[in-house]
Write an enzyme that holds these catalytic residues in place. Sequence first.
Site, PDB file in Angstrom:
ATOM      1  N   ASN A 151      46.105  45.604  48.472  1.00 12.24           N
ATOM      2  CA  ASN A 151      44.879  45.131  47.442  1.00 12.24           C
ATOM      3  C   ASN A 151      45.602  44.250  46.437  1.00 12.24           C
ATOM      4  O   ASN A 151      46.205  44.563  45.583  1.00 12.24           O
ATOM      5  CB  ASN A 151      44.448  46.857  47.199  1.00 12.24           C
ATOM      6  CG  ASN A 151      43.553  46.400  45.990  1.00 12.24           C
ATOM      7  OD1 ASN A 151      42.645  45.635  46.025  1.00 12.24           O
ATOM      8  ND2 ASN A 151      43.250  47.074  44.776  1.00 12.24           N
ATOM      9  N   TRP A 152      44.776  43.154  45.812  1.00 14.32           N
ATOM     10  CA  TRP A 152      45.636  41.886  45.342  1.00 14.32           C
ATOM     11  C   TRP A 152      44.970  41.879  44.029  1.00 14.32           C
ATOM     12  O   TRP A 152      45.536  41.799  43.385  1.00 14.32           O
ATOM     13  CB  TRP A 152      45.429  40.826  46.363  1.00 14.32           C
ATOM     14  CG  TRP A 152      46.332  40.489  47.023  1.00 14.32           C
ATOM     15  CD1 TRP A 152      47.048  41.323  47.837  1.00 14.32           C
ATOM     16  CD2 TRP A 152      46.420  38.974  48.400  1.00 14.32           C
ATOM     17  NE1 TRP A 152      47.436  40.224  49.064  1.00 14.32           N
ATOM     18  CE2 TRP A 152      47.111  38.929  49.341  1.00 14.32           C
ATOM     19  CE3 TRP A 152      45.797  38.005  48.041  1.00 14.32           C
ATOM     20  CZ2 TRP A 152      47.694  37.913  49.957  1.00 14.32           C
ATOM     21  CZ3 TRP A 152      46.207  36.911  49.126  1.00 14.32           C
ATOM     22  CH2 TRP A 152      47.109  37.174  49.989  1.00 14.32           C
ATOM     23  N   LYS A 153      44.225  42.858  43.879  1.00 13.88           N
ATOM     24  CA  LYS A 153      43.236  42.950  42.471  1.00 13.88           C
ATOM     25  C   LYS A 153      42.805  41.834  42.889  1.00 13.88           C
ATOM     26  O   LYS A 153      42.558  40.799  42.804  1.00 13.88           O
ATOM     27  CB  LYS A 153      44.202  44.263  41.566  1.00 13.88           C
ATOM     28  CG  LYS A 153      44.495  44.937  42.358  1.00 13.88           C
ATOM     29  CD  LYS A 153      44.846  46.094  41.184  1.00 13.88           C
ATOM     30  CE  LYS A 153      44.815  47.460  42.386  1.00 13.88           C
ATOM     31  NZ  LYS A 153      45.291  48.779  41.017  1.00 13.88           N
TER      32      LYS A 153
ATOM     33  N   HIS B 125      37.301  51.785  44.363  1.00 10.48           N
ATOM     34  CA  HIS B 125      38.426  51.635  43.547  1.00 10.48           C
ATOM     35  C   HIS B 125      38.301  52.262  42.196  1.00 10.48           C
ATOM     36  O   HIS B 125      36.782  52.021  41.788  1.00 10.48           O
ATOM     37  CB  HIS B 125      38.738  50.012  43.568  1.00 10.48           C
ATOM     38  CG  HIS B 125      39.995  50.350  43.377  1.00 10.48           C
ATOM     39  ND1 HIS B 125      40.860  50.750  41.872  1.00 10.48           N
ATOM     40  CD2 HIS B 125      40.990  50.225  43.743  1.00 10.48           C
ATOM     41  CE1 HIS B 125      42.189  50.352  41.694  1.00 10.48           C
ATOM     42  NE2 HIS B 125      42.338  50.703  43.224  1.00 10.48           N
TER      43      HIS B 125
ATOM     44  N   GLU C 218      38.856  51.482  39.433  1.00 13.22           N
ATOM     45  CA  GLU C 218      39.158  50.749  38.451  1.00 13.22           C
ATOM     46  C   GLU C 218      37.792  49.936  38.689  1.00 13.22           C
ATOM     47  O   GLU C 218      36.942  49.483  37.531  1.00 13.22           O
ATOM     48  CB  GLU C 218      40.052  49.576  38.245  1.00 13.22           C
ATOM     49  CG  GLU C 218      41.222  49.464  38.821  1.00 13.22           C
ATOM     50  CD  GLU C 218      42.870  49.064  39.322  1.00 13.22           C
ATOM     51  OE1 GLU C 218      42.205  47.763  39.762  1.00 13.22           O
ATOM     52  OE2 GLU C 218      43.461  49.404  39.161  1.00 13.22           O
TER      53      GLU C 218
ATOM     54  N   GLU D 232      43.866  58.052  45.750  1.00 12.93           N
ATOM     55  CA  GLU D 232      44.506  57.401  44.700  1.00 12.93           C
ATOM     56  C   GLU D 232      44.123  57.924  43.226  1.00 12.93           C
ATOM     57  O   GLU D 232      43.549  57.601  42.495  1.00 12.93           O
ATOM     58  CB  GLU D 232      44.195  55.879  44.318  1.00 12.93           C
ATOM     59  CG  GLU D 232      44.261  55.223  45.753  1.00 12.93           C
ATOM     60  CD  GLU D 232      44.108  53.585  45.450  1.00 12.93           C
ATOM     61  OE1 GLU D 232      44.977  53.225  45.999  1.00 12.93           O
ATOM     62  OE2 GLU D 232      43.524  53.222  44.708  1.00 12.93           O
TER      63      GLU D 232
ATOM     64  N   GLY E 232      49.409  51.421  38.977  1.00 13.83           N
ATOM     65  CA  GLY E 232      49.619  50.254  38.604  1.00 13.83           C
ATOM     66  C   GLY E 232      50.794  50.881  37.171  1.00 13.83           C
ATOM     67  O   GLY E 232      51.111  50.196  36.384  1.00 13.83           O
TER      68      GLY E 232
ATOM     69  N   SER F  94      51.504  53.072  42.857  1.00 11.29           N
ATOM     70  CA  SER F  94      52.648  53.272  42.888  1.00 11.29           C
ATOM     71  C   SER F  94      53.564  53.303  43.950  1.00 11.29           C
ATOM     72  O   SER F  94      54.898  53.609  43.985  1.00 11.29           O
ATOM     73  CB  SER F  94      53.222  53.969  41.578  1.00 11.29           C
ATOM     74  OG  SER F  94      52.545  53.685  40.677  1.00 11.29           O
TER      75      SER F  94
ATOM     76  N   GLY G 112      48.671  48.257  45.491  1.00 11.84           N
ATOM     77  CA  GLY G 112      49.004  47.365  44.297  1.00 11.84           C
ATOM     78  C   GLY G 112      49.985  46.637  44.739  1.00 11.84           C
ATOM     79  O   GLY G 112      49.942  45.744  44.802  1.00 11.84           O
ATOM     80  N   GLY G 113      50.026  46.477  43.757  1.00  8.46           N
ATOM     81  CA  GLY G 113      51.515  45.892  42.805  1.00  8.46           C
ATOM     82  C   GLY G 113      52.288  45.186  43.995  1.00  8.46           C
ATOM     83  O   GLY G 113      53.006  44.272  44.148  1.00  8.46           O
TER      84      GLY G 113
HETATM   85  P1  PGA Z   1      49.377  49.944  42.632  1.00  7.14           P
HETATM   86  O1  PGA Z   1      47.608  50.323  43.473  1.00  7.14           O
HETATM   87  O2  PGA Z   1      49.890  50.244  44.207  1.00  7.14           O
HETATM   88  O3  PGA Z   1      49.511  48.511  41.717  1.00  7.14           O
HETATM   89  O4  PGA Z   1      50.066  51.019  41.794  1.00  7.14           O
HETATM   90  C1  PGA Z   1      47.618  50.700  44.048  1.00  7.14           C
HETATM   91  C2  PGA Z   1      45.815  50.715  44.106  1.00  7.14           C
HETATM   92  O5  PGA Z   1      45.040  50.534  42.847  1.00  7.14           O
HETATM   93  O6  PGA Z   1      45.593  50.397  44.882  1.00  7.14           O
END
Ligand code: PGA
Length: 250
Positions: free
Chosen positions: A9-11, A95, A97, A167, A173, A213, A234-235
């Site tokens: 997930n590149w956000k 998600h 967010e 998640e 994050g 994470s 994510g990251g």
């Molecule tokens: P993260 O994000 O790996 O940066 O913690 C995961 C996600 O929100 O899908």
Amino acid sequence: MRQKIVAGNWKMNKNLQEGLELAKEIDKLVSGLTNDVKVILAPPFTHITEVKKAVGSKISVSSQNCAAEVSGAYTGEVSASMIKSTGAEYAIIGHSERRQYYGETDAILLKKVKLALANGLKPIFCIGEVLEERESGKHFDVVKSQIVNGVFELTAEEFKNVVLAYEPVWAIGTGKTASSDQAQEMHKFIRETVAAKYGQAVADDTSILYGGSCKASNAKELFANPDVDGGLIGGAALVAAEFLGIITAF
Ligand code: PGA
């Protein structure tokens, strides 16, 4: 047999050129693999068409969201049918967010899930508790209600196309990962919840991803659990070598 999946997930990261570079780098690394892991890239909407063209058949593409309406006067929205027309196969829905910053409620998410499915997209449906809910022991109830309200209106046939992603919001994050035991405990609970609704066979075939994470250094331990079928990353999905480390962690 349920599918092992690693989805990036590149956000809201990478412009088009940077995103294409990353996609090509990942594609090159993945093309040499012989494992049975489904690799999914979820770039921003603006990049989906180009990323899809840049990767080979081993990589599927996903959106990070989709509209809750079919079409019409909804400025700034992107419909499930538009996403499907790019060649994308998946849509991340719900998600944390989106729930947190954009007020996406269970009712809105259910509409999105139904529209994604109606347009041939497989939803990657996200669920997970915030820290306060875990600390007060409500995490199982919270996750169950997100599942019940978000996807349990589907028929079993429809549900078979849903991927679930657990998640814990406190791990996204933050560098804090759920422990391997915490992940397994919740994934097992999620699978039991699915089994109670759709039967054991459907539950056994449901891919349940862990997110929060997850990186190359902890993926092995997380993915070794019987109910953890991969990750939503994510990251660590923004660096090709790190992402490859996760894909090869099974
Ligand atoms: P993260 O994000 O790996 O940066 O913690 C995961 C996600 O929100 O899908």
